[in-house]
Design a protein around this motif. Sequence first.
Motif, PDB file in Angstrom:
ATOM      1  N   SER A  23       0.693  -1.341  -0.157  1.00  0.00           N
ATOM      2  CA  SER A  23      -0.070   0.029  -0.020  1.00  0.00           C
ATOM      3  C   SER A  23       0.911   1.347   0.028  1.00  0.00           C
ATOM      4  O   SER A  23       0.511   2.268  -0.763  1.00  0.00           O
ATOM      5  CB  SER A  23      -0.700  -0.043   1.133  1.00  0.00           C
ATOM      6  OG  SER A  23      -2.024   1.113   1.097  1.00  0.00           O
ATOM      7  N   LEU A  24       1.903   1.170   0.883  1.00  0.00           N
ATOM      8  CA  LEU A  24       2.848   2.462   0.815  1.00  0.00           C
ATOM      9  C   LEU A  24       3.248   2.577  -0.627  1.00  0.00           C
ATOM     10  O   LEU A  24       3.313   3.829  -1.229  1.00  0.00           O
ATOM     11  CB  LEU A  24       4.001   2.203   1.851  1.00  0.00           C
ATOM     12  CG  LEU A  24       3.484   2.392   3.299  1.00  0.00           C
ATOM     13  CD1 LEU A  24       4.644   1.617   4.311  1.00  0.00           C
ATOM     14  CD2 LEU A  24       3.048   3.684   3.681  1.00  0.00           C
ATOM     15  N   ASN A  27       1.154   3.963  -3.273  1.00  0.00           N
ATOM     16  CA  ASN A  27       0.452   5.295  -3.146  1.00  0.00           C
ATOM     17  C   ASN A  27       1.303   6.152  -2.843  1.00  0.00           C
ATOM     18  O   ASN A  27       0.814   7.399  -2.723  1.00  0.00           O
ATOM     19  CB  ASN A  27      -0.594   5.177  -2.236  1.00  0.00           C
ATOM     20  CG  ASN A  27      -1.866   4.202  -2.424  1.00  0.00           C
ATOM     21  OD1 ASN A  27      -2.569   4.435  -3.374  1.00  0.00           O
ATOM     22  ND2 ASN A  27      -1.854   3.106  -1.610  1.00  0.00           N
ATOM     23  N   GLY A  28       2.711   6.056  -2.589  1.00  0.00           N
ATOM     24  CA  GLY A  28       3.461   7.041  -2.361  1.00  0.00           C
ATOM     25  C   GLY A  28       5.032   6.876  -2.762  1.00  0.00           C
ATOM     26  O   GLY A  28       5.441   5.760  -3.091  1.00  0.00           O
ATOM     27  N   SER A  29       5.787   7.780  -2.731  1.00  0.00           N
ATOM     28  CA  SER A  29       7.026   7.703  -3.094  1.00  0.00           C
ATOM     29  C   SER A  29       7.850   7.779  -1.923  1.00  0.00           C
ATOM     30  O   SER A  29       8.504   8.602  -1.398  1.00  0.00           O
ATOM     31  CB  SER A  29       7.754   9.058  -4.092  1.00  0.00           C
ATOM     32  OG  SER A  29       6.878   8.872  -5.205  1.00  0.00           O
ATOM     33  N   VAL A  30       7.991   6.511  -1.258  1.00  0.00           N
ATOM     34  CA  VAL A  30       8.761   6.250  -0.133  1.00  0.00           C
ATOM     35  C   VAL A  30       9.532   5.078  -0.030  1.00  0.00           C
ATOM     36  O   VAL A  30       8.991   3.905  -0.942  1.00  0.00           O
ATOM     37  CB  VAL A  30       7.744   6.086   1.218  1.00  0.00           C
ATOM     38  CG1 VAL A  30       7.043   7.424   1.456  1.00  0.00           C
ATOM     39  CG2 VAL A  30       6.774   5.131   1.072  1.00  0.00           C
ATOM     40  N   ILE A 317       0.893   6.438   7.890  1.00  0.00           N
ATOM     41  CA  ILE A 317       2.085   6.889   7.561  1.00  0.00           C
ATOM     42  C   ILE A 317       2.510   8.020   6.362  1.00  0.00           C
ATOM     43  O   ILE A 317       3.241   8.852   6.520  1.00  0.00           O
ATOM     44  CB  ILE A 317       2.874   5.527   7.208  1.00  0.00           C
ATOM     45  CG1 ILE A 317       2.916   4.687   8.448  1.00  0.00           C
ATOM     46  CG2 ILE A 317       4.449   5.770   6.926  1.00  0.00           C
ATOM     47  CD1 ILE A 317       3.287   3.261   8.167  1.00  0.00           C
ATOM     48  N   LEU A 318       1.686   7.799   5.225  1.00  0.00           N
ATOM     49  CA  LEU A 318       1.861   8.547   4.091  1.00  0.00           C
ATOM     50  C   LEU A 318       1.372  10.023   4.466  1.00  0.00           C
ATOM     51  O   LEU A 318       2.263  11.012   3.902  1.00  0.00           O
ATOM     52  CB  LEU A 318       1.356   8.107   2.940  1.00  0.00           C
ATOM     53  CG  LEU A 318       1.885   6.883   2.226  1.00  0.00           C
ATOM     54  CD1 LEU A 318       0.883   6.283   1.127  1.00  0.00           C
ATOM     55  CD2 LEU A 318       3.338   6.955   1.631  1.00  0.00           C
TER      56      LEU A 318
END
Length: 367
Positions: A23-24, A27-30, A317-318
Amino acid sequence: MSIIKTDVLIAGGGPAGAAAAISLLNNGSVDVTIIEQSALDNNRVGEHVSAAIFDLLKYLKIETDAFGEDCFLPNYGNTSYWGIDQPMLRDSILTTERSSHQLDRENFDLTLLKRVSDLGGRVIPRTKCVACNQLDDGSWEINARHLTNDDFTIHARYLVDATGRQASICRQLAIPSTKQDQLVAVGTYLHFNGQTMPQEVTIETTELGWWYCARLKDNRISTMFFSDADIVSKHEINKSEKWAQLLASTRHIKEKIRGGQSVDTSPWVRNAYSQITDNSKSKNFIAIGDAAAAFDPVSSMGIGFAITSACTGAAIILAELTQHEPSRIATYQSDLERNFGNYLVMRKNIYQQEKRWPQSEFWARRQ
């Protein structure tokens, strides 16, 4: 000592940890790292899941075909002997979902972790956290120990406990949890040569607890007895001879597994207790899956909750790391407590359906 820098460190590579990482990354640049204590080759108990699992996988952007043909085996019979000695549909006790599947946990877990790797996440097996230190800026310095290689250090902006019921990170950080019971599963895997076993699930209650029997892949059957740890110890149910005697005293389960040969030298014991963790006051930390809240297997809530809590945790978190929003951990904890309270009501209602052994310590505790 080598150092790994990452945005999010997830301790635990089961469904919750893997789903959070996916999921991270979706949906995000991590930068995401998972460390998993096992070598990813442990025998995992099969899980009974409803068709809702496919909606969760769709949210994670994973096609069912990615898991292969035998990961979701449809159950063609879900029968329970609970409260009465006549068969009844298991769904009438556990869920309103009529469609259900037996999940191949090993395949399921490994496929999720492969997706993490394909999306650019790090997966490091045979590694555990030996010390977690939160720095003044809220980030984390984690000392990690690999089974065969040198120890190393991980610097992470955010730390996630997905280590299951043992909640090993929460315990290291002295985060409080409330344990509701002492339930354990004592079980073995049976293999059948020369006969094809039906794809079905059977539950049967007895004076000391309840039995669960389900076919897995490769014509194996998982047979488990659920009771409280002190009752298991008192009656030595974890010993092969006593376990076999208890199984032989059943009326229905023993017929289901007739002719099976155990693939285990002795019964294994797994924790199955209910608990909830309070991480509402934590900074840059969240517990997900069983580490956040663990449920009695009779509820069939394990995998579904693992994934939904992981996806919710990933969104929190995001929001904190990339959108710089205030922490939503208090809201997350409030939702956990409300859902756990609803679960306790449901669990009590389920157990109160069995009234045949009012003097039994196991059943009296649940009345």
